[in-house]
Design an enzyme around this catalytic site. Structure first.
Site, mmCIF file in Angstrom:
data_model
loop_
_atom_site.group_PDB
_atom_site.id
_atom_site.type_symbol
_atom_site.label_atom_id
_atom_site.label_comp_id
_atom_site.label_asym_id
_atom_site.label_seq_id
_atom_site.Cartn_x
_atom_site.Cartn_y
_atom_site.Cartn_z
ATOM 1 N N THR A 1 -2.934 -16.796 2.246
ATOM 2 C CA THR A 1 -1.978 -16.589 3.331
ATOM 3 C C THR A 1 -2.309 -15.278 4.043
ATOM 4 O O THR A 1 -2.743 -14.317 3.418
ATOM 5 C CB THR A 1 -0.532 -16.553 2.745
ATOM 6 O OG1 THR A 1 -0.376 -17.681 1.890
ATOM 7 C CG2 THR A 1 0.512 -16.623 3.830
ATOM 8 N N CYS B 1 -18.446 -3.573 16.818
ATOM 9 C CA CYS B 1 -19.406 -2.618 16.253
ATOM 10 C C CYS B 1 -19.263 -1.228 16.880
ATOM 11 O O CYS B 1 -19.526 -0.218 16.217
ATOM 12 C CB CYS B 1 -20.832 -3.133 16.421
ATOM 13 S SG CYS B 1 -21.104 -4.711 15.604
ATOM 14 N N GLU C 1 -1.654 -9.524 -4.139
ATOM 15 C CA GLU C 1 -2.974 -10.156 -4.126
ATOM 16 C C GLU C 1 -2.870 -11.666 -4.314
ATOM 17 O O GLU C 1 -3.621 -12.415 -3.703
ATOM 18 C CB GLU C 1 -3.898 -9.534 -5.179
ATOM 19 C CG GLU C 1 -4.326 -8.101 -4.860
ATOM 20 C CD GLU C 1 -5.071 -7.953 -3.526
ATOM 21 O OE1 GLU C 1 -5.598 -8.951 -3.011
ATOM 22 O OE2 GLU C 1 -5.102 -6.827 -3.000
ATOM 23 N N ASP D 1 -13.864 -10.085 -1.833
ATOM 24 C CA ASP D 1 -13.291 -11.315 -1.276
ATOM 25 C C ASP D 1 -14.129 -11.738 -0.056
ATOM 26 O O ASP D 1 -15.198 -11.170 0.192
ATOM 27 C CB ASP D 1 -11.807 -11.111 -0.911
ATOM 28 C CG ASP D 1 -11.629 -10.174 0.275
ATOM 29 O OD1 ASP D 1 -12.625 -9.542 0.713
ATOM 30 O OD2 ASP D 1 -10.501 -10.078 0.798
ATOM 31 N N ARG E 1 0.826 -1.213 0.000
ATOM 32 C CA ARG E 1 0.000 0.000 0.000
ATOM 33 C C ARG E 1 0.859 1.262 0.000
ATOM 34 O O ARG E 1 0.402 2.315 -0.439
ATOM 35 C CB ARG E 1 -0.865 0.028 1.264
ATOM 36 C CG ARG E 1 -1.962 -0.999 1.252
ATOM 37 C CD ARG E 1 -2.774 -0.908 2.519
ATOM 38 N NE ARG E 1 -3.835 -1.902 2.501
ATOM 39 C CZ ARG E 1 -4.549 -2.231 3.569
ATOM 40 N NH1 ARG E 1 -4.299 -1.661 4.731
ATOM 41 N NH2 ARG E 1 -5.496 -3.129 3.478
ATOM 42 N N CYS F 1 -25.734 -0.082 9.558
ATOM 43 C CA CYS F 1 -25.629 -1.535 9.480
ATOM 44 C C CYS F 1 -26.885 -2.217 10.034
ATOM 45 O O CYS F 1 -27.204 -2.094 11.212
ATOM 46 C CB CYS F 1 -24.389 -1.987 10.265
ATOM 47 S SG CYS F 1 -24.151 -3.770 10.257
ATOM 48 N N TYR G 1 -12.049 -11.763 -7.948
ATOM 49 C CA TYR G 1 -11.586 -10.857 -6.889
ATOM 50 C C TYR G 1 -10.275 -10.184 -7.286
ATOM 51 O O TYR G 1 -10.142 -8.958 -7.229
ATOM 52 C CB TYR G 1 -11.416 -11.580 -5.531
ATOM 53 C CG TYR G 1 -10.594 -10.709 -4.608
ATOM 54 C CD1 TYR G 1 -11.145 -9.573 -4.020
ATOM 55 C CD2 TYR G 1 -9.227 -10.949 -4.420
ATOM 56 C CE1 TYR G 1 -10.376 -8.710 -3.265
ATOM 57 C CE2 TYR G 1 -8.450 -10.100 -3.666
ATOM 58 C CZ TYR G 1 -9.025 -8.983 -3.084
ATOM 59 O OH TYR G 1 -8.267 -8.127 -2.345
HETATM 60 N N1 ADE Z 1 -6.334 -9.274 1.618
HETATM 61 C C1 ADE Z 1 -6.498 -9.346 0.300
HETATM 62 N N2 ADE Z 1 -6.095 -8.204 -0.293
HETATM 63 C C2 ADE Z 1 -5.647 -7.389 0.664
HETATM 64 C C3 ADE Z 1 -5.101 -6.111 0.695
HETATM 65 N N3 ADE Z 1 -4.896 -5.429 -0.432
HETATM 66 N N4 ADE Z 1 -4.770 -5.576 1.887
HETATM 67 C C4 ADE Z 1 -4.964 -6.294 3.006
HETATM 68 N N5 ADE Z 1 -5.470 -7.511 3.050
HETATM 69 C C5 ADE Z 1 -5.803 -8.070 1.889
#
Ligand code: ADE
Length: 374
Positions: free
Chosen positions: A55, A212, A49, A150, A37, A221, A132
């Site tokens: 995992t 929550c 991904e 997902d 990220r 929600c 996905y």
């Molecule tokens: N699980 C699948 N994709 C993800 C992502 N981009 N960030 C965190 N967990 C994930």
């Protein structure tokens, strides 16, 4: 859902109009800093991904950078030496993912000139890329307004909408995917998509009470307002296991225990077992079975019930520890009566019986001489 289909999607319910903004702002404040990220590229998204398919995030983190150092781009991955590829994947498991990743890189080089495509249909045409992952690459790396749904996102949306249908069924999956597609904001597709995943990972937890009180979308929600969030999503497993009730007899004389060899064919073929029988026996039935094997029972004690799951069968076991008089006759065919050390080191006993192997380490109940013979 393809980019084209999305344009035809039903509008989202008005009740959820604020959901995208709430998710996006929460994600921007609260997201975990994860390697894929902090620096974003289509290749880094593809790699992360695929690694995250089976995992956990924490387990993927150290492998991600190491793998990237060995294979920094699509073409180096397409040319990867298979040994090195497996070595760099070691620890992530499910090696078919690594092999498919290399095939995928090959096709990207051959068919797309080495550039990872950005549309869902093109991505779906590559090996190892399902709906996905295609959505994730299109949205997270290219900012396309498509859904990436997902297991996390299914759980979050099933709770938000109080969906009580089976989330593993195509009908419910399609319904929730259509809902997410209709909500993706054009200017924040990545943060929205990853925000839903992050909500699932940090707040809207699986198999545990959701948090929550910390959730940015609890006001919207329905699962929360109806008090059923924790019971959702509903998952109906396809492989219904056949229930097999069995009685396991741990027959001991002093510190020796009776084992029997299983038949050469079928379930747990050729392994050793405590004698066991179909059905849940009463003490009297268990004693009769011990006598039928030729032993003289001195004392019986029920053991804790245990359960073992095979792929298609579930054993629900009732157990008895039966102390018997020293046998002065040949043991029944296929049986041995080793000391505990020998039993543990020389005889392969399947884990289905582990609960009853453990009971060999409990103190042996004393036999009171005056005790009535069973
Ligand atoms: N699980 C699948 N994709 C993800 C992502 N981009 N960030 C965190 N967990 C994930």
């Amino acid at each position: 859902m393809s980019d084209r289909n999305r344009r035809n999607a039903d509008p989202p319910p008005a009740r959820l109009a604020k959901l995208p903004d709430l998710v996006v702002s929460w994600y921007r404040e609260n997201r975990r800093r994860l390697p894929w990220r902090e620096e974003v590229s289509p290749y880094r998204t593809l790699l992360s991904e695929i690694m995250l398919q089976q995992t956990r995030v924490e387990a993927v983190k150290p492998y991600f950078e190491r793998f990237l150092a060995a294979f920094p781009d699509v073409s180096s991955l397409a040319d990867a030496d298979d040994e090195l590829l497996c070595k760099r994947w070691e620890g992530l498991g499910y090696y078919s993912r690594a092999r498919n990743l290399k095939k995928c890189a090959h096709e990207i080089v051959d068919r797309f000139g080495g550039v990872i495509p950005s549309t869902v249909p093109e991505l779906l045409s590559l090996p190892g890329i399902g709906p996905y992952t295609a959505g994730a690459i299109a949205a997270f790396a290219y900012g396309r307004p498509v859904a990436a749904v997902d297991g996390n996102v299914l759980r979050v949306t099933a709770r938000i909408t109080a969906e009580t249908g089976d989330v593993l069924s195509p009908a419910v999956k399609n319904k929730l995917t259509a809902l997410v597609s209709s909500l993706v904001p054009a200017d924040a597709a990545s943060d929205f998509g990853q925000g839903l995943i992050e909500l699932g990972a940090l707040i809207c937890l699986p198999n545990r009470p959701p948090k929550c009180e910390l959730c940015p979308v609890s006001t919207l929600c329905r699962g929360y307002s109806e008090g059923i969030a924790e019971r959702l999503p509903v998952r109906i497993k396809k492989t219904e296991r056949k229930l097999d009730r069995r009685t396991v007899l741990v027959i001991r004389s002093g510190t020796r225990t009776l084992l029997r060899k299983r038949p050469a064919r079928g379930l747990l073929a050729g392994l050793w077992e405590f004698p066991n029988y179909s059905g849940g026996f009463t003490e009297k039935e268990a004693l009769d079975a011990v006598k039928a094997l030729g032993f003289e029972p001195l004392r019986i004690r029920p053991l804790d019930p245990a359960k073992h799951l095979f792929t298609h069968i579930e054993w629900q076991m009732t157990g008895y520890l039966v102390l018997v008089a020293e046998p002065d006759f040949p043991l029944p065919e296929g049986c041995v009566m080793p000391e505990t050390d020998d039993l543990l080191s020389r005889y392969a006993i399947p884990s289905a019986f582990s609960a009853y192997v453990r009971c060999l380490f409990a103190p042996i109940p004393q036999i009171n001489q005056k005790e009535k013979r069973k």
